[in-house]
Enzyme design. Structure first.
Site, PDB file in Angstrom:
ATOM      1  CG  HIS A  28      -1.963  -1.070   1.211  1.00 21.32           C
ATOM      2  ND1 HIS A  28      -3.228  -0.938   0.701  1.00 21.32           N
ATOM      3  CD2 HIS A  28      -1.882  -2.352   1.662  1.00 21.32           C
ATOM      4  CE1 HIS A  28      -3.894  -2.078   0.843  1.00 21.32           C
ATOM      5  NE2 HIS A  28      -3.089  -2.955   1.425  1.00 21.32           N
ATOM      6  CG  ASN A  30      -7.928  -4.182   0.865  1.00 21.87           C
ATOM      7  OD1 ASN A  30      -7.255  -3.196   1.142  1.00 21.87           O
ATOM      8  ND2 ASN A  30      -7.414  -5.382   0.741  1.00 21.87           N
TER       9      ASN A  30
HETATM   10 FE1  HDD Z   1      -2.468  -4.736   5.413  1.00 15.63          FE
HETATM   11  C1  HDD Z   1      -1.037  -1.692   5.125  1.00 15.63           C
HETATM   12  C2  HDD Z   1      -5.420  -3.467   4.208  1.00 15.63           C
HETATM   13  C3  HDD Z   1      -3.867  -7.874   5.471  1.00 15.63           C
HETATM   14  C4  HDD Z   1       0.258  -5.886   6.952  1.00 15.63           C
HETATM   15  N1  HDD Z   1      -3.105  -2.945   4.766  1.00 15.63           N
HETATM   16  C5  HDD Z   1      -2.359  -1.798   4.740  1.00 15.63           C
HETATM   17  C6  HDD Z   1      -3.156  -0.720   4.264  1.00 15.63           C
HETATM   18  C7  HDD Z   1      -4.392  -1.219   4.011  1.00 15.63           C
HETATM   19  C8  HDD Z   1      -4.364  -2.620   4.333  1.00 15.63           C
HETATM   20  C9  HDD Z   1      -5.587  -0.460   3.499  1.00 15.63           C
HETATM   21  C10 HDD Z   1      -2.677   0.704   4.056  1.00 15.63           C
HETATM   22  C11 HDD Z   1      -2.907   1.562   5.254  1.00 15.63           C
HETATM   23  C12 HDD Z   1      -2.493   2.968   4.929  1.00 15.63           C
HETATM   24  O1  HDD Z   1      -3.158   3.582   4.084  1.00 15.63           O
HETATM   25  O2  HDD Z   1      -1.537   3.433   5.530  1.00 15.63           O
HETATM   26  N2  HDD Z   1      -4.246  -5.541   4.866  1.00 15.63           N
HETATM   27  C13 HDD Z   1      -5.354  -4.834   4.468  1.00 15.63           C
HETATM   28  C14 HDD Z   1      -6.479  -5.735   4.389  1.00 15.63           C
HETATM   29  C15 HDD Z   1      -6.038  -6.966   4.727  1.00 15.63           C
HETATM   30  C16 HDD Z   1      -4.632  -6.847   5.049  1.00 15.63           C
HETATM   31  C17 HDD Z   1      -7.880  -5.322   3.998  1.00 15.63           C
HETATM   32  C18 HDD Z   1      -6.787  -8.255   4.850  1.00 15.63           C
HETATM   33  C19 HDD Z   1      -8.025  -8.333   5.197  1.00 15.63           C
HETATM   34  N3  HDD Z   1      -1.900  -6.549   6.054  1.00 15.63           N
HETATM   35  C20 HDD Z   1      -2.623  -7.726   6.023  1.00 15.63           C
HETATM   36  C21 HDD Z   1      -1.887  -8.765   6.705  1.00 15.63           C
HETATM   37  C22 HDD Z   1      -0.722  -8.199   7.138  1.00 15.63           C
HETATM   38  C23 HDD Z   1      -0.750  -6.810   6.719  1.00 15.63           C
HETATM   39  C24 HDD Z   1      -2.370 -10.174   6.903  1.00 15.63           C
HETATM   40  C25 HDD Z   1       0.428  -8.771   7.908  1.00 15.63           C
HETATM   41  C26 HDD Z   1       0.482  -9.899   8.485  1.00 15.63           C
HETATM   42  N4  HDD Z   1      -0.666  -3.963   5.863  1.00 15.63           N
HETATM   43  C27 HDD Z   1       0.282  -4.611   6.545  1.00 15.63           C
HETATM   44  C28 HDD Z   1       1.453  -3.734   6.905  1.00 15.63           C
HETATM   45  C29 HDD Z   1       1.030  -2.373   6.299  1.00 15.63           C
HETATM   46  C30 HDD Z   1      -0.308  -2.682   5.686  1.00 15.63           C
HETATM   47  C31 HDD Z   1       2.762  -4.281   6.515  1.00 15.63           C
HETATM   48  C32 HDD Z   1       2.006  -1.698   5.363  1.00 15.63           C
HETATM   49  C33 HDD Z   1       2.103  -0.278   5.811  1.00 15.63           C
HETATM   50  C34 HDD Z   1       1.302  -0.205   7.001  1.00 15.63           C
HETATM   51  O3  HDD Z   1       0.833  -1.430   7.324  1.00 15.63           O
HETATM   52  O4  HDD Z   1       1.097   0.798   7.654  1.00 15.63           O
HETATM   53  O5  HDD Z   1       1.626  -3.690   8.241  1.00 15.63           O
END
Ligand code: HDD
Length: 746
Positions: A116, A189
């Protein structure tokens, strides 16, 4: 607002000092009279919401009033030439300004988000209209009198921070509500399900879908071997595959996307009783998508297409809105479905549990500074407030660890101190120190309990957060619930629910993606998986891959949901409001034909842009002018939802239209299934030169208005209410699907 910050204390301290302010009104921690004037630009203590007032106290216009200084306040006399020994001599180390300037620049970037990375953000507000009384104690879900400051960041998943907006990808829809009881983040999402069921698989998923490690190709897309290898080998991705191969993965606008919390969460009421809940955001403008060819072209023609669309709409006062909806499932009904509520690869069909809309989210303010307000915003799924809790969804459990963790390496342990991340309610923790700590904390103890009347103290009696005391019993092992092992049923439900053009687009999307995979085994695995969803779909996709084989037909349950199609789904909204129309004019155009269209469209909240050979005032045949913002060269039909060609006052006018760029614009908009209109002597140019053979000859000569294949013609009538009403109707339908169906038949 009264001066209420304590003597000798800065405004900053007053906001963050220990929580003797816990129950005091907001005026206590915002006293504008005490803010040094040069620390602020747009402070307006009364106007704006609590978050804006808070953010304003951290906002500074460095171009105003103060001459250029070093980072520590020394006025600088020269910033363009470094200090050196002689005009042609070496630059000297002594030049602290040169070193400071370059050194700060060297460290300007923070790591982009692992996923993202590319996103756009905006502020706004949330207003509850239907309280969930009896289901939760959370004030934000029960108090309809309150307007809660909100922030949303939309994003793509796969691409880097500078990648294009229009790629095929899920879109992040991360909402923060700065509630009176703490920040509530719904990090969702635009797709209600996910690729995987367990967070431990997220690392593999992301490593597979990101650019391949040896050559870092391709950027921002899953059209490559690793991504499809992963999906072929993981049956749990089957349902999500359908969504990302559908038009949902190429939204027309952030303003025209649904959002989903995805997981099942809990609401907790006064008695401590829990109810399951899923969150939905439904856009007031309906859920609509680009067509693939348009998306591909926009990636180059306007990589900021979605960011610009959101920004422009907010600047124009056309504030995007969404309804927050909930699907409620009683605790005792947890097991009545044929899927597991804890499985994030499944949705609860709205046919089984309706979505009840309970509040409205409006985005009405663009960021002031993208880095501090969009790059540094740090969402965490574990940010919930009292009256809510998590379910045991294993994907959510991992997320509750991952988000906090990633912010530490992305921003630093004190990321909660950054203005966009601060709650607007009073807050107090015993957290201390760490890099870049911004607040001098006047409390002498940072532990609990302590001799100063135990502040900060816990607040059970004041509704402090308590975890739901779920009864747990189980053997510690690496296993999921049995219903997690069914992967095909909802993928079939999705495919069966699509209209004919949507199904066709799914076939084309699979063909595009798999054609970028070079290993037959990857294509074969993908086709095998598609065959489990629908045999006919697999046969169609496989026509593009002579080396793969389609296995025997497997049963498709044939069930449909009434809510999933964007073309004919229940609750879908079709409106012309918020659409962007390009009106093409050349010198000598007919002012009488333009003016009524412009007025009617503007009155219907359509964004009207003029496209001409040059920007600036363009003269009509009668001498009036109209300002053009776009030129034939700097824009394409892809920038608009629909295009209109205006005729000229003179018979020679159509000659000017005979140029490749304009003919292409009509053909391209036609191919992209867009509503098109032509007036006066531009009509015969459209029918004879741009799209010969697609219309009956009468459309050129008729005295009335005619509509054929989604193109509206007014060759010789004045432009009045009938024309504009028909045009707005066509525009509101989003696409001329019949045109696509004709092509399918052909
Ligand atoms: Fe995630 C960012 C949505 C599963 C780990 N995720 C991130 C963002 C969104 C989502 C919208 C951007 C937030 C922003 O605008 O700063 N992610 C989802 C959805 C998931 C999902 C809808 C499943 C239902 N994500 C998911 C899993 C993991 C992560 C299973 C880790 C085990 N996601 C992350 C992260 C991020 C992230 C690495 C990257 C940057 C952040 O968090 O701030 O932690």
């Amino acid at each position: 607002m009264a001066a209420v910050v304590q003597q000798g204390e800065s405004l900053f301290q007053s906001q963050t000092r220990s929580p003797c302010y816990y129950s005091l009104p907001e005026s206590v921690y915002f006293d504008v009279s005490l803010i040094p004037p040069d620390a602020l630009t747009a402070v307006n203590a009364v106007a704006g919401d609590a978050k804006k007032r808070q953010m304003d106290t951290f906002t500074k216009d460095e171009n105003k009033d103060t001459p250029l200084t070093s980072y520590f306040g020394t006025k600088i006399a020269e910033t363009d030439i470094a200090l050196r020994a002689g005009a042609r001599g070496p630059t000297v180390l002594e030049d602290f300004h040169n070193r400071e300037k370059i050194s700060h620049f060297d460290h300007e970037r923070i790591p982009e988000r692992v996923v993202h990375a590319r996103g756009a953000g905006a502020f706004g507000e949330f207003k509850l209209h239907t309280p969930l009384t009896g289901l939760t104690t959370a004030k934000i879900l029960t108090d309809t009198s309150k307007v809660t400051p909100a922030y949303v960041r939309f994003s793509t998943v796969n691409g880097s921070r500078g990648s294009a907006d229009s790629v095929r990808d899920p879109r992040g829809f991360a909402v923060r509500l700065y509630s009176d009881e703490g920040n509530w983040d719904i990090v969702g999402n635009n797709i209600p399900v996910f690729f995987i069921q367990d967070a431990i698989k997220f690392v593999d998923l992301v490593h597979a879908v990101k650019p391949e490690p040896h050559n870092e190709i391709p950027q921002a897309q899953t059209a490559h071997d690793n991504a499809w290898d992963f999906m072929g080998l993981h049956p749990q991705t089957t349902h999500m595959q359908q969504w990302i191969m559908s038009d949902r993965a190429i939204p027309r606008s952030f303003r025209m996307m649904q959002g989903f919390g995805v997981h099942t969460f809990r609401l907790i009421n006064e008695e401590g009783k829990s109810t399951f809940v899923k969150y939905h955001w439904s856009p007031h403008l309906g859920t609509h998508s680009l067509v693939w060819d348009e998306a591909l072209k926009l990636a180059g023609q306007d990589p900021d297409f979605h960011r610009r669309d959101l920004w422009d709409a907010i600047e124009a006062g056309a504030y995007p809105k969404w309804e927050l909806g909930v699907q409620i499932v009683k605790e005792e009904d947890e097991h009545k479905f044929d899927f597991d509520l804890l499985d994030a690869t499944k949705l609860i069909p709205e046919d089984l549990v309706p979505v009840q809309n309970i509040g409205t989210l409006t985005l009405n303010r663009n960021p002031v500074d993208y880095f501090t307000e969009v790059e540094q915003v740090a969402f965490c799924t574990q940010h919930i407030v009292p009256g809510m809790d998590f379910s045991s969804d294993p994907l959510l459990a991992g997320r509750n660890f991952s988000y906090f963790d990633t912010q530490i390496s992305r921003i630093g342990i004190n990321f909660s101190d950054i203005p966009v991340n601060r709650p607007v309610c009073p807050f107090a923790t015993n957290a201390r120190d760490g890099a870049m700590n911004m607040t001098s904390k006047a409390n002498r103890t940072a532990y609990h309990p302590n001799r100063f009347d135990a502040l900060p103290t816990t607040a059970p009696a004041q509704g402090g957060f308590k975890s739901y005391p779920e009864v747990m019993a189980g053997i510690k092992e690496r296993i999921h619930g049995p219903k997690f092992n069914e992967f095909v049923s909802q993928a079939q439900l999705f495919y069966n629910s699509m209209s004919a053009p949507e199904k066709k687009n799914i076939v084309s999307a699979y063909q595009f993606e798999l054609s970028k995979c070079y290993e037959t085994v990857v294509q074969q695995n993908a086709i095998d998986r598609i065959n489990l969803i629908d045999h006919d779909l697999a046969l169609q996709v496989a026509t593009a891959f002579p080396s793969v084989k389609v296995g025997e037909a497997k049963p498709n349950h044939g069930q449909k949901s009434a809510f999933l199609s964007q073309v004919d789904g229940k609750n879908q909204i079709f409106t012309a409001a918020g659409r962007k129309v390009g009106i093409y004019i050349l010198p000598g155009y007919s002012y009488a034909q333009v003016e009524p269209i412009k007025l009617a469209l503007t009155a219907a909240s359509v964004i009207v842009k003029f496209v001409a050979p040059a920007t600036g005032p363009i003269k009509a045949g009668n001498g009036n002018t109209q300002i053009a913002e776009f030129t034939f060269e700097n824009s394409r039909s892809t920038h608009f939802d629909s295009i209109i060609f205006i005729g000229g006052d003179d018979d020679s006018y159509p000659k000017q239209l005979k140029q490749g760029r304009l003919i292409h614009a009509v053909r391209e908009a036609y191919m992209h299934l867009k509503a098109i209109a032509a007036t006066g002597n531009a009509v015969s140019w459209v029918t004879d030169i741009c799209l010969p053979g697609d219309f009956s000859p009468e459309v050129k000569t008729t005295e009335s208005i005619s509509l054929e294949n989604g193109v509206l013609f007014a060759p010789s009538v004045g432009i009045g209410a009938e024309f504009t009403a028909k045009y707005l109707d066509g525009l509101s339908k989003h696409r001329v699907w019949d045109r696509e169906v004709e092509h399918i038949a052909a």
